[in-house]
Design a protein around this motif. Structure first.
Motif, PDB file in Angstrom:
ATOM      1  N   GLN A   1     -22.422  23.030 -20.429  1.00  0.00           N
ATOM      2  CA  GLN A   1     -23.482  23.303 -19.463  1.00  0.00           C
ATOM      3  C   GLN A   1     -24.732  23.845 -20.153  1.00  0.00           C
ATOM      4  OE1 GLN A   1     -20.953  24.288 -15.364  1.00  0.00           O
ATOM      5  NE2 GLN A   1     -22.405  25.772 -16.185  1.00  0.00           N
ATOM      6  N   PHE A   2     -25.880  23.407 -19.638  1.00  0.00           N
ATOM      7  CA  PHE A   2     -27.178  23.841 -20.132  1.00  0.00           C
ATOM      8  C   PHE A   2     -28.048  24.240 -18.947  1.00  0.00           C
ATOM      9  CE2 PHE A   2     -25.479  20.663 -22.954  1.00  0.00           C
ATOM     10  CZ  PHE A   2     -25.854  21.023 -24.235  1.00  0.00           C
ATOM     11  N   SER A   3     -29.091  24.971 -19.236  1.00  0.00           N
ATOM     12  CA  SER A   3     -30.152  25.193 -18.269  1.00  0.00           C
ATOM     13  C   SER A   3     -31.169  24.070 -18.426  1.00  0.00           C
ATOM     14  CB  SER A   3     -30.827  26.544 -18.498  1.00  0.00           C
ATOM     15  OG  SER A   3     -32.108  26.575 -17.903  1.00  0.00           O
ATOM     16  N   LEU A   4     -31.481  23.388 -17.321  1.00  0.00           N
ATOM     17  CA  LEU A   4     -32.479  22.320 -17.363  1.00  0.00           C
ATOM     18  C   LEU A   4     -33.813  22.861 -17.858  1.00  0.00           C
ATOM     19  CD1 LEU A   4     -33.403  19.419 -16.695  1.00  0.00           C
ATOM     20  CD2 LEU A   4     -33.748  20.175 -14.333  1.00  0.00           C
ATOM     21  N   ARG A   5     -34.186  24.030 -17.385  1.00  0.00           N
ATOM     22  CA  ARG A   5     -35.468  24.613 -17.789  1.00  0.00           C
ATOM     23  C   ARG A   5     -35.465  24.954 -19.277  1.00  0.00           C
ATOM     24  NH1 ARG A   5     -39.862  23.455 -15.976  1.00  0.00           N
ATOM     25  NH2 ARG A   5     -38.650  23.247 -14.057  1.00  0.00           N
ATOM     26  N   GLU A   6     -34.346  25.428 -19.796  1.00  0.00           N
ATOM     27  CA  GLU A   6     -34.291  25.766 -21.219  1.00  0.00           C
ATOM     28  C   GLU A   6     -34.395  24.514 -22.084  1.00  0.00           C
ATOM     29  OE1 GLU A   6     -30.921  28.171 -22.155  1.00  0.00           O
ATOM     30  OE2 GLU A   6     -31.646  29.907 -21.023  1.00  0.00           O
ATOM     31  N   ILE A   7     -33.794  23.409 -21.643  1.00  0.00           N
ATOM     32  CA  ILE A   7     -33.952  22.167 -22.401  1.00  0.00           C
ATOM     33  C   ILE A   7     -35.417  21.764 -22.443  1.00  0.00           C
ATOM     34  CG2 ILE A   7     -33.410  19.708 -22.499  1.00  0.00           C
ATOM     35  CD1 ILE A   7     -30.723  20.301 -21.227  1.00  0.00           C
ATOM     36  N   LEU A   8     -36.082  21.785 -21.290  1.00  0.00           N
ATOM     37  CA  LEU A   8     -37.497  21.406 -21.232  1.00  0.00           C
ATOM     38  C   LEU A   8     -38.343  22.324 -22.102  1.00  0.00           C
ATOM     39  CD1 LEU A   8     -37.774  20.671 -17.404  1.00  0.00           C
ATOM     40  CD2 LEU A   8     -37.962  18.991 -19.246  1.00  0.00           C
ATOM     41  N   ASP A   9     -38.056  23.620 -22.069  1.00  0.00           N
ATOM     42  CA  ASP A   9     -38.847  24.587 -22.851  1.00  0.00           C
ATOM     43  C   ASP A   9     -38.620  24.451 -24.354  1.00  0.00           C
ATOM     44  OD1 ASP A   9     -39.904  25.576 -20.519  1.00  0.00           O
ATOM     45  OD2 ASP A   9     -38.578  27.325 -20.423  1.00  0.00           O
TER      46      ASP A   9
ATOM     47  N   GLY B   1     -29.729   6.375 -29.855  1.00  0.00           N
ATOM     48  CA  GLY B   1     -29.587   5.582 -28.641  1.00  0.00           C
ATOM     49  C   GLY B   1     -29.634   6.464 -27.421  1.00  0.00           C
ATOM     50  N   ALA B   2     -30.010   5.875 -26.286  1.00  0.00           N
ATOM     51  CA  ALA B   2     -30.055   6.611 -25.035  1.00  0.00           C
ATOM     52  C   ALA B   2     -28.655   7.053 -24.631  1.00  0.00           C
ATOM     53  CB  ALA B   2     -30.684   5.752 -23.944  1.00  0.00           C
ATOM     54  N   GLY B   3     -28.566   8.207 -23.987  1.00  0.00           N
ATOM     55  CA  GLY B   3     -27.278   8.750 -23.582  1.00  0.00           C
ATOM     56  C   GLY B   3     -27.139   8.836 -22.081  1.00  0.00           C
ATOM     57  N   ALA B   4     -27.558   9.961 -21.508  1.00  0.00           N
ATOM     58  CA  ALA B   4     -27.431  10.173 -20.069  1.00  0.00           C
ATOM     59  C   ALA B   4     -28.515   9.416 -19.308  1.00  0.00           C
ATOM     60  CB  ALA B   4     -27.515  11.664 -19.761  1.00  0.00           C
ATOM     61  N   VAL B   5     -28.270   9.215 -18.018  1.00  0.00           N
ATOM     62  CA  VAL B   5     -29.283   8.629 -17.143  1.00  0.00           C
ATOM     63  C   VAL B   5     -30.484   9.573 -17.096  1.00  0.00           C
ATOM     64  CG1 VAL B   5     -29.785   8.011 -14.745  1.00  0.00           C
ATOM     65  CG2 VAL B   5     -27.584   7.407 -15.771  1.00  0.00           C
ATOM     66  N   PRO B   6     -31.725   9.057 -17.212  1.00  0.00           N
ATOM     67  CA  PRO B   6     -32.902   9.933 -17.182  1.00  0.00           C
ATOM     68  C   PRO B   6     -32.931  10.814 -15.932  1.00  0.00           C
ATOM     69  CG  PRO B   6     -33.511   7.731 -17.901  1.00  0.00           C
ATOM     70  CD  PRO B   6     -32.088   7.654 -17.458  1.00  0.00           C
ATOM     71  N   ILE B   7     -33.328  12.061 -16.134  1.00  0.00           N
ATOM     72  CA  ILE B   7     -33.372  13.067 -15.077  1.00  0.00           C
ATOM     73  C   ILE B   7     -34.833  13.286 -14.684  1.00  0.00           C
ATOM     74  CG2 ILE B   7     -32.835  15.465 -14.485  1.00  0.00           C
ATOM     75  CD1 ILE B   7     -30.786  15.320 -16.910  1.00  0.00           C
ATOM     76  N   LYS B   8     -35.146  13.129 -13.413  1.00  0.00           N
ATOM     77  CA  LYS B   8     -36.521  13.323 -12.961  1.00  0.00           C
ATOM     78  C   LYS B   8     -36.791  14.811 -12.764  1.00  0.00           C
ATOM     79  CE  LYS B   8     -39.923  11.406  -9.752  1.00  0.00           C
ATOM     80  NZ  LYS B   8     -40.117  10.550  -8.544  1.00  0.00           N
ATOM     81  N   THR B   9     -37.804  15.329 -13.464  1.00  0.00           N
ATOM     82  CA  THR B   9     -38.175  16.738 -13.368  1.00  0.00           C
ATOM     83  C   THR B   9     -39.650  16.851 -13.028  1.00  0.00           C
ATOM     84  OG1 THR B   9     -38.939  17.115 -15.653  1.00  0.00           O
ATOM     85  CG2 THR B   9     -36.551  17.105 -15.292  1.00  0.00           C
ATOM     86  N   ASP B  10     -40.109  18.084 -12.804  1.00  0.00           N
ATOM     87  CA  ASP B  10     -41.527  18.282 -12.493  1.00  0.00           C
ATOM     88  C   ASP B  10     -42.425  18.065 -13.705  1.00  0.00           C
ATOM     89  OD1 ASP B  10     -40.738  20.525 -13.897  1.00  0.00           O
ATOM     90  OD2 ASP B  10     -41.425  21.981 -12.419  1.00  0.00           O
ATOM     91  N   LYS B  11     -41.811  17.938 -14.898  1.00  0.00           N
ATOM     92  CA  LYS B  11     -42.592  17.694 -16.116  1.00  0.00           C
ATOM     93  C   LYS B  11     -42.520  16.240 -16.582  1.00  0.00           C
ATOM     94  CE  LYS B  11     -42.559  22.346 -18.099  1.00  0.00           C
ATOM     95  NZ  LYS B  11     -42.311  23.148 -19.330  1.00  0.00           N
ATOM     96  N   GLY B  12     -41.612  15.470 -16.013  1.00  0.00           N
ATOM     97  CA  GLY B  12     -41.447  14.077 -16.424  1.00  0.00           C
ATOM     98  C   GLY B  12     -39.983  13.687 -16.431  1.00  0.00           C
ATOM     99  N   TRP B  13     -39.704  12.496 -16.957  1.00  0.00           N
ATOM    100  CA  TRP B  13     -38.328  12.021 -17.084  1.00  0.00           C
ATOM    101  C   TRP B  13     -37.686  12.643 -18.322  1.00  0.00           C
ATOM    102  CZ3 TRP B  13     -36.139   9.576 -13.194  1.00  0.00           C
ATOM    103  CH2 TRP B  13     -36.930   8.810 -12.325  1.00  0.00           C
TER     104      TRP B  13
ATOM    105  N   GLU C   1     -27.184  19.857 -11.169  1.00  0.00           N
ATOM    106  CA  GLU C   1     -27.134  20.629  -9.932  1.00  0.00           C
ATOM    107  C   GLU C   1     -28.123  21.775 -10.064  1.00  0.00           C
ATOM    108  OE1 GLU C   1     -23.038  21.761  -9.687  1.00  0.00           O
ATOM    109  OE2 GLU C   1     -22.357  19.754  -9.079  1.00  0.00           O
ATOM    110  N   ASP C   2     -29.270  21.631  -9.382  1.00  0.00           N
ATOM    111  CA  ASP C   2     -30.369  22.605  -9.484  1.00  0.00           C
ATOM    112  C   ASP C   2     -30.780  22.747 -10.950  1.00  0.00           C
ATOM    113  OD1 ASP C   2     -30.353  23.033  -6.695  1.00  0.00           O
ATOM    114  OD2 ASP C   2     -28.701  24.453  -6.902  1.00  0.00           O
TER     115      ASP C   2
END
Length: 357
Positions: free
Chosen positions: A339-347, A247-259, A320-321
């Motif tokens: 805490q996570f790095s947004l970029r590391e999750i995407l990668d 199931g969906a968890g957090a609210v979708p985060i808009k990034t330069d690669k997509g939601w 936050e950033d």
């Protein structure tokens, strides 16, 4: 991937909360929706309370009686052979024609923090059961800020099943209900934080009783209350961490690669983990990438031991950033944060072949 759990975990637990009901005890403060309101981090907690039974031979259940317009407490004898008490969360009649009762009632209560780590819980609930569809409680909220207002989606539980309600607030002090937006059986509804091509979008999780599986779908709306154009988004994966339900968890985060959507999945051992999903920014019904392995698994004692162990379950995050602060329920008991790095999750995501999802 680097995961930094807060040293203060668990951040909110049952012992931090005074019961709202007389002669009851708080057994859970978990699965909180998350928002930022000026300088405060808001956790909209699912608080579970249960009546304190009169002796060791009885167990009680509390529920909202729409005819009486108030709560009722029923007491059941543990030696009653007509009843099944094997699941401590539910009192079931062995005769399937009679409905079950929950051993606790859930409602939504606000916790506030100026540093995101130390929380003070409001004295009164924000949303408490008050109609037939909420008779057994309101659960697992998600909070999305859209065009300056906070919209809360939450599960409603009754003898009619589990559906999804919608409410809105500006200050987390007063709230207005909009009623059911998804009927039973459905849950895990998360709203996108902005319109896409003029439409509102929501992720949801129907629960088929015949053919089909508990998987994630996506829907569209013009007004947040009436939803259509439902499409299947992602399915279960045999042998993986998300093989049994999701199931969906957090609210979708808009990034330069997509939601980026952080979602939960459970395997056949009922171990709940968190993973991620990447959706096209202009067409959220299109899956771009997905986690092969979870980004968060239950490993700490407060995650593996509790009312329902081996569970990490998020209903919200603060971004936050490059920092993603994922607030999550642990063992159906308390709240924690990592805490996570947004970029590391995407990668970490694996891109999918067209048509694979």
């Amino acid at each position: 991937m680097k995961v930094v759990r807060y040293a203060e975990n668990p951040l909110v637990q049952p012992s931090d909360i005074e019961p709202h009901l007389e002669q009851s005890e708080v057994i859970g403060a978990f699965n909180a929706g998350t928002a930022k309101l000026r300088n405060e981090t808001i956790l909209l907690l699912r608080v579970a309370e249960r009546p304190v039974s009169s002796d060791n031979e009885h167990v009680s259940a509390v529920w909202y009686d729409p005819d009486a317009q108030g709560l009722r407490t029923l007491e059941f004898n543990l030696n009653d052979e007509a009843l099944d008490f094997r699941d401590s969360r539910v009192i079931r009649y062995k005769n399937k024609s009679q409905w079950s009762y929950l051993t606790s009632v859930s409602y939504l209560r606000v916790a506030r923090s100026t540093d995101g780590r130390h929380f003070i819980v409001d004295k009164e609930p924000l949303l408490f059961p008050n109609n037939r569809y909420e008779a057994f409680g309101v659960e697992d909220p998600r909070i999305t800020q859209i065009e300056g207002r906070f919209y809360i989606t939450y599960s409603v539980v009754s003898t009619e099943g589990v559906g999804v309600g919608l409410a809105e607030t500006e200050d987390f002090v007063t709230v207005r209900r909009h009623g059911l937006i998804f009927p039973p059986e459905n849950k895990d509804v998360v709203l996108f934080p902005e319109r896409v091509n003029g439409k509102f979008f929501a992720l949801h999780r129907p629960v088929p009783s015949g053919v089909g599986q508990p998987e994630v779908w996506i829907a569209q709306s013009d007004n947040l209350e009436h939803w259509g154009n439902h499409q299947h988004l992602i399915g279960l994966r045999e042998g993986r961490w998300d093989s049994r339900r999701m199931g969906a968890g957090a609210v979708p985060i808009k990034t330069d690669k997509g939601w980026l959507e952080i979602y939960h999945g459970a395997d056949h051992n009922d171990r709940y983990c968190m993973g991620a999903l990447l959706l096209d920014v202009n067409n959220p019904a299109k899956v771009i990438a997905r986690s092969d392995e979870p980004i968060l698994t239950p490993t700490e004692p407060y995650e593996t031991e509790g009312f329902f162990g081996n569970v990490v379950f998020s209903c919200g995050a603060v971004v936050e950033d490059d920092v993603v602060k994922l607030y999550y329920g642990v063992a159906d008991t308390a709240m924690a944060c990592a805490q996570f790095s947004l970029r590391e999750i995407l990668d970490s995501l694996t891109y999918v072949e067209p048509g694979a999802e």
